[in-house]
Design an enzyme around this catalytic site. Structure first.
Site, PDB file in Angstrom:
ATOM      1  NE  ARG A 108      -2.312   0.582   3.801  1.00 33.70           N
ATOM      2  CZ  ARG A 108      -1.680   1.246   4.773  1.00 33.70           C
ATOM      3  NH1 ARG A 108      -1.301   2.498   4.605  1.00 33.70           N
ATOM      4  NH2 ARG A 108      -1.406   0.644   5.917  1.00 33.70           N
TER       5      ARG A 108
ATOM      6  CG  HIS B 219      -6.108   1.504   6.438  1.00 36.11           C
ATOM      7  ND1 HIS B 219      -6.099   0.219   5.917  1.00 36.11           N
ATOM      8  CD2 HIS B 219      -7.299   1.650   7.054  1.00 36.11           C
ATOM      9  CE1 HIS B 219      -7.238  -0.371   6.223  1.00 36.11           C
ATOM     10  NE2 HIS B 219      -7.990   0.468   6.903  1.00 36.11           N
TER      11      HIS B 219
ATOM     12  CE1 TYR C 200       1.320   2.198   8.607  1.00 37.21           C
ATOM     13  CE2 TYR C 200       0.122   3.859   9.839  1.00 37.21           C
ATOM     14  CZ  TYR C 200       0.244   3.061   8.725  1.00 37.21           C
ATOM     15  OH  TYR C 200      -0.690   3.131   7.728  1.00 37.21           O
TER      16      TYR C 200
END
Length: 385
Positions: free
Chosen positions: A279, A283, A292
Site C-alpha cells: 500500500r 490505509h 508507523y
C-alpha cells in the site's frame, strides 16, 4: 523474551535469491518477461496475450490510478467523507479482475476500485457512497460485483455462502459453471469471519477463490504482527491450496487467479491466493502512515511499481511508443476531470429517501415511519420549531 533478551522474529518462509519471498512471477520489477513460472504444487503459469491486450492492461492500471488519485484529492478538499486508496495495488486488482469470467461473482472490501472498474461499473458509484449521498448504487446481480463491505472480513462469509449456493444449483463442473472470488487484506486474515469462511469453503468444497492483497500493513500493524508464517501457507491447515503471487506483477496476478477460478469451476474446491504487494499511501484518508513506517521502505517498494514495470516491458518489446503512453495519460486525466465534475454535481438526497429501499416491496410500518418523519421535518419549515 528469549535467554538473550531479544524478541523472536516471525518467520517469513522460504525466500528466493536476493531475500525476496518465493512467489509466482512473470514480469520482474525491471520489466523482464519470465516465460513460465511454477508454484509449490508444480502448477505452471504463463500468459498468451495479444499486443492489444498487453496495452489494455497498462491502460487499465493507469486510468484506475488516476481516478483513485482524483478521489483522494476530492476527500482532502472536503467533498468525500473518507477514501481508501488502492495506489500500489493496481496490478493485483486489474490482473485478478480481468481474469474473471462474466458469470463469476466478486465480493469486495472497500478498496477494490480496480476490480469494480474491470467489471464495467461506473467509477462514480463508490464515490457516491463515500460522499454520503447513496449506498453505492450499482446492481450486484447485473455486474456480478457485490456492494462494498466496510466490516472487515465479513464479505468472506457472504462469498462462501454464495459459492455454496452455486454448488446447490448444480453450476459446477459443467458448461455453465460459475466461481466466486472474495477480496480482503492481510489484516482481515486475523478476523474470525475469514477463518470461518475458510472452514465452510473447505468442508463444502465451495467453488471460491480467496484473494488476499497482502499490502504489508493492517492499518498501522505490520504483517509481522499478524502472522508467523506466510499467509498463503495458512490454506494448508484448512485443507486447500495456497499460492503466493507477485501482486505488483499484473501478468502473474492474472495467470494465478485465472487458474484458481478454473479449478473452482471444475469442482476442485477453494484456493487462497496471497498477492504480495504494498500500500503506497495511507490505509484511508484518516490515517497517517508516516507514524508507523519508514520512508526508506516506501522507496524500496517504489522500485517495484506495477505500472512502471509494465511500461518498461512494453517499451523494450516495442509494443508501445511514447505516443501511446501520452495518449493513455491524457485519457486518464480527462476521465479524472470528468469524474470530479460529476461528483461535485451529485445532488444531496432528500432525508426521507432513507426509507426507500428498506424492503424490496415496501412495508406498512416503514411507510408509517416515513410519514412521521416527514411531518417532523416539515415542522421546521418557515422558522417553526
Amino acid at each position: 523474551m528469549g535467554a538473550t533478551g531479544t524478541r523472536a522474529r516471525p518467520r517469513r518462509g522460504k525466500t528466493a535469491a536476493g531475500g525476496t519471498p518465493e512467489m509466482v512471477q512473470l514480469l520482474t520489477p525491471d520489466g523482464k518477461r519470465i516465460p513460465t513460472a511454477r508454484d509449490s504444487y508444480g502448477t505452471e503459469y504463463t500468459v498468451d496475450f495479444t499486443d492489444d491486450e498487453y496495452r489494455g492492461l497498462y491502460r487499465d492500471m493507469v486510468v484506475v490510478r488516476r481516478l483513485d488519485a482524483e478521489a483522494e484529492a476530492l476527500q482532502r478538499q472536503g467533498e468525500l467523507g473518507i477514501w481508501a486508496s488502492l495506489q500500489g495495488q493496481e496490478a493485483a486488482q486489474v490482473g485478478s479482475g480481468r481474469a474473471l469470467e462474466p458469470q463469476d461473482m466478486a465480493f469486495p472490501t472497500y478498496r477494490e476500485h480496480g476490480v469494480l472498474y474491470c467489471r464495467g461499473i461506473d467509477p462514480i458509484m463508490p464515490l457516491g457512497l463515500f460522499r454520503g449521498v447513496d449506498q453505492g448504487g450499482w446492481d450486484p446481480n447485473k455486474f456480478k460485483f457485490n456492494m462494498y463491505t466496510i466490516v472487515i472480513g465479513a464479505q468472506a462469509l457472504h462469498a462462501t455462502g454464495y459459492a455454496m449456493g452455486i454448488t446447490q444449483d448444480g453450476k459446477v463442473g459443467g458448461a455453465d459453471s460459475e466461481a466466486v472470488i472474495a477480496y480482503f487484506g492481510d489484516g482481515a486474515t486475523s478476523q474470525g469471519d475469514v477463518n470461518e469462511a475458510f472452514i465452510w469453503a473447505s468442508v463444502y468444497h465451495a467453488p471460491i477463490v480467496f484473494f488476499c492483497q497482502n499490502n504489508q500493513y493492517a492499518i498501522s500493524e505490520p504483517i509481522e504482527r499478524q502472522t508467523r508464517v506466510p499467509l498463503y501457507q495458512r490454506a494448508g491447515g484448512f485443507g486447500f491450496k495456497g499460492i503466493r503471487v507477485d501482486g505488483n506483477d499484473v501478468l502473474a496476478s492474472y495467470a494465478v487467479t485465472k487458474a484458481a477460478l478454473e479449478q473452482a469451476r471444475r469442482g476442485e474446491g477453494p484456493t487462497l491466493v496471497e498477492a504480495y504487494t504494498y500500500r503506497m499511501g495511507a490505509h484511508t484518508t484518516s490515517d497517517d502512515p508516516t507514524r508507523y513506517r519508514l520512508a526508506s521502505e516506501l522507496e524500496e517498494w517504489r522500485a517495484k511499481d506495477p505500472i512502471a514495470r509494465l511500461r518498461t516491458f512494453l517499451s523494450e518489446q516495442q509494443l508501445a511508443d511514447e505516443a501511446f503512453f501520452t495518449e493513455v495519460d491524457e485519457s486518464a486525466k480527462a476521465a479524472s476531470q470528468e469524474l470530479r465534475e460529476r461528483v461535485l454535481a451529485l445532488p444531496d438526497p432528500a432525508p426521507s429517501q432513507m426509507f426507500d429501499h428498506v424492503y424490496p416491496h415496501g412495508s406498512p410500518e416503514v411507510d408509517a415511519q416515513r410519514r412521521e418523519f416527514e411531518a417532523y421535518a416539515a415542522s421546521f419549515e418557515g422558522g417553526a420549531h
